[in-house]
Design a protein around this motif. Structure first.
Motif, short mmCIF file in Angstrom:
data_model
loop_
_atom_site.label_atom_id
_atom_site.label_comp_id
_atom_site.label_asym_id
_atom_site.label_seq_id
_atom_site.Cartn_x
_atom_site.Cartn_y
_atom_site.Cartn_z
N ARG A 11 -81.26 26.08 9.27
CA ARG A 11 -81.47 24.93 8.37
C ARG A 11 -80.29 23.95 8.31
NH1 ARG A 11 -83.85 27.50 3.86
NH2 ARG A 11 -85.46 28.11 5.32
N PRO A 12 -79.04 24.44 8.19
CA PRO A 12 -77.93 23.47 8.20
C PRO A 12 -77.87 22.65 9.48
CG PRO A 12 -77.17 25.62 7.46
CD PRO A 12 -78.57 25.82 7.95
N GLN B 264 -81.74 9.94 3.31
CA GLN B 264 -82.21 10.57 2.07
C GLN B 264 -82.91 11.90 2.36
OE1 GLN B 264 -82.01 8.92 -1.08
NE2 GLN B 264 -82.82 10.70 -2.13
N THR B 265 -83.68 11.94 3.47
CA THR B 265 -84.33 13.19 3.86
C THR B 265 -83.29 14.28 4.09
OG1 THR B 265 -86.06 11.92 4.95
CG2 THR B 265 -85.91 14.24 5.53
N ALA B 266 -82.21 13.92 4.82
CA ALA B 266 -81.15 14.88 5.07
C ALA B 266 -80.54 15.35 3.75
CB ALA B 266 -80.07 14.25 5.95
N TYR B 267 -80.32 14.39 2.84
CA TYR B 267 -79.71 14.72 1.54
C TYR B 267 -80.62 15.64 0.73
CZ TYR B 267 -77.91 14.07 -3.18
OH TYR B 267 -77.45 14.29 -4.44
N ASP B 268 -81.91 15.28 0.65
CA ASP B 268 -82.85 16.08 -0.14
C ASP B 268 -82.99 17.49 0.41
OD1 ASP B 268 -83.28 14.02 -1.87
OD2 ASP B 268 -85.13 13.34 -0.92
N LEU C 171 -78.57 17.35 12.10
CA LEU C 171 -79.27 16.53 13.11
C LEU C 171 -79.95 15.33 12.45
CD1 LEU C 171 -80.84 19.25 15.42
CD2 LEU C 171 -79.00 17.67 15.99
N ILE C 172 -80.58 15.55 11.30
CA ILE C 172 -81.26 14.43 10.63
C ILE C 172 -80.23 13.40 10.16
CG2 ILE C 172 -82.71 13.77 8.67
CD1 ILE C 172 -84.06 16.49 8.86
N ALA C 173 -79.11 13.89 9.60
CA ALA C 173 -78.06 12.97 9.15
C ALA C 173 -77.51 12.17 10.32
CB ALA C 173 -76.94 13.75 8.46
N GLY D 233 -88.82 23.33 10.44
CA GLY D 233 -88.74 22.68 9.14
C GLY D 233 -89.72 21.52 9.02
N GLY D 234 -90.78 21.55 9.84
CA GLY D 234 -91.82 20.54 9.71
C GLY D 234 -91.46 19.22 10.35
N GLY D 235 -92.36 18.24 10.19
CA GLY D 235 -92.21 16.92 10.82
C GLY D 235 -90.82 16.32 10.76
N PRO D 236 -90.21 16.21 9.57
CA PRO D 236 -88.90 15.56 9.49
C PRO D 236 -87.84 16.20 10.38
CG PRO D 236 -89.84 15.78 7.31
CD PRO D 236 -90.75 16.53 8.25
N ALA D 237 -87.92 17.52 10.58
CA ALA D 237 -86.95 18.20 11.44
C ALA D 237 -87.16 17.83 12.90
CB ALA D 237 -87.06 19.71 11.26
N VAL D 238 -88.37 17.35 13.23
CA VAL D 238 -88.68 17.00 14.61
C VAL D 238 -88.13 15.62 14.97
CG1 VAL D 238 -90.57 16.72 16.27
CG2 VAL D 238 -90.73 18.47 14.50
#
Lengths: 184, 176
Positions: free
Chosen positions: B118-119, A126-130, B124-126, B22-27
């Motif tokens: 950013r992409p 969801q984070t990736a999606y948002d 990476l998060i996905a 991009g902050g914590g979540p990007a880490v």
């Protein structure tokens, strides 16, 4: 001086411990403490600090803590604000983590973790999606994404190289075209 | 041995934190690469547990992961070292280069670089979600939990921390 350090510590402890959802969710709470309550900086300077936080890598909350802490009380202020941001939650995380390891064979804990893992997978997706909703303004952004997927799965390259390459590409592709529009 | 471990912790979190734009979540994906793939301190499933604990609590996610992993690898000293690795470089940059940063953070060059990266961060998060997914869905019921999470997040607008708490109670009642 001690009063200032204590205020810094308390302000960042409050902001950090009321913000669920990671660093970015703390930003509005930090603003309430530092701009509205203690008036250490005005809205404009807070926006500057936030811009720095967004431009640098790493957690945003600790970057804001360092910026504001230094402005209010120098290096000791940095320390006080960082301790307030980090220590309380890290303490609880470590205790919960050691409980998980200690009881890793208990059927109760296994059952709980089995149910929580799919939730976490969805939360990250969801984070990736948002984030993605706002991050693909043009075809070139999709191009970067496709190239990233290809490199990750076909070449097995460390993401560091992809990150640096994408930044250089961004500089060349997006950074220069808008230069003339900048007022100074 | 102990010192190499501390050094590894420091380097792992320094690398992860200083490439995460991009902050914590990007880490998170970068921490996973260091902790799961490079050093094998945790498995994919254990990393999901760490994220569950981290998401259930308030505060920045990167420092919570550093605390969690640091403690499992080398105790309280590990916590300290992983935390220092996560925050020290950017904190020093902010304080020492404050004037420079204030001048250039709004420059089109930097904005262009961040737009370009950013992409990559999102992919990476996905990918992190995808990889943690292997091992997290041992039976049909766990897919049900995932579906219920999607509904709770997007339509019921439940808070993630609340969803984590509910799922744990559900697991206790159903999976035991």
């Amino acid at each position: 001086m001690l009063k200032k350090l204590w205020d810094l510590f308390i302000a960042f402890t409050r902001a950090s411990n009321l913000g669920f959802g990671g660093g970015p969710s703390l930003v509005p709470l930090i603003k309430v403490e530092t701009v509205d309550r203690y008036q250490w900086l005005d809205n404009e300077e807070f926006a500057d600090a936030l811009a720095i936080g967004n431009a640098l890598p790493g957690p945003i909350a600790t970057i804001l803590a360092a910026y504001i802490g230094y402005k209010v009380a120098g290096w000791l202020g940095v320390l006080a604000a960082l301790l307030g941001t980090v220590v309380p939650t890290v303490f609880i995380v470590v205790l919960l983590g050691s409980l998980i390891v200690k009881h890793s064979n208990s059927p109760e804990l296994k059952a709980m973790l089995m149910a929580v893992r799919p939730v976490v997978v969805i939360l990250v997706a969801q984070t990736a999606y948002d984030m993605g909703k706002k991050s693909f303004p043009g075809y070139s952004s999709w191009g970067i994404a496709v190239v990233t997927v290809a490199l990750l799965y076909l070449v097995d390259i460390h993401p560091a190289f992809i990150i640096i390459a994408a930044m250089l590409f961004g500089w060349a592709a997006y950074g220069r075209t808008r230069k003339e529009k900048v007022r100074n | 041995m102990f010192f190499t471990q501390l050094w590894d912790l420091f380097m792992a979190f320094t690398r992860a934190s200083n490439l995460g734009f991009g902050g914590g979540p990007a880490v998170i994906p970068l921490i996973k690469i260091e902790v799961v793939e490079r050093y094998h301190w945790l498995t994919n499933a254990q990393f999901a547990d760490a994220l569950a604990v981290g998401n259930a609590l308030p505060g920045p996610i990167a420092t919570k992961l550093a605390g969690y992993v640091g403690y499992q690898v080398s105790g309280w000293l590990g916590v300290l070292v992983a935390l220092i690795g996560t925050i020290l470089p950017t904190v020093l940059a902010v304080v020492l280069l404050m004037g420079f940063l204030r001048k250039y953070t709004n420059s089109p060059i930097l904005k262009g670089m961040l737009k370009g990266v950013r992409p990559v961060v999102i992919v990476l998060i996905a990918q992190t979600a995808f990889e943690m997914g292997s091992g997290s869905f041992p039976n049909l019921m766990t897919w049900g939990v995932a579906l219920a999470t999607v509904v709770s997040l997007n339509w019921l607008k439940l808070h993630p921390a609340l969803i984590i708490a509910i799922s744990m109670v559900f697991g206790l009642l159903v999976f035991r």
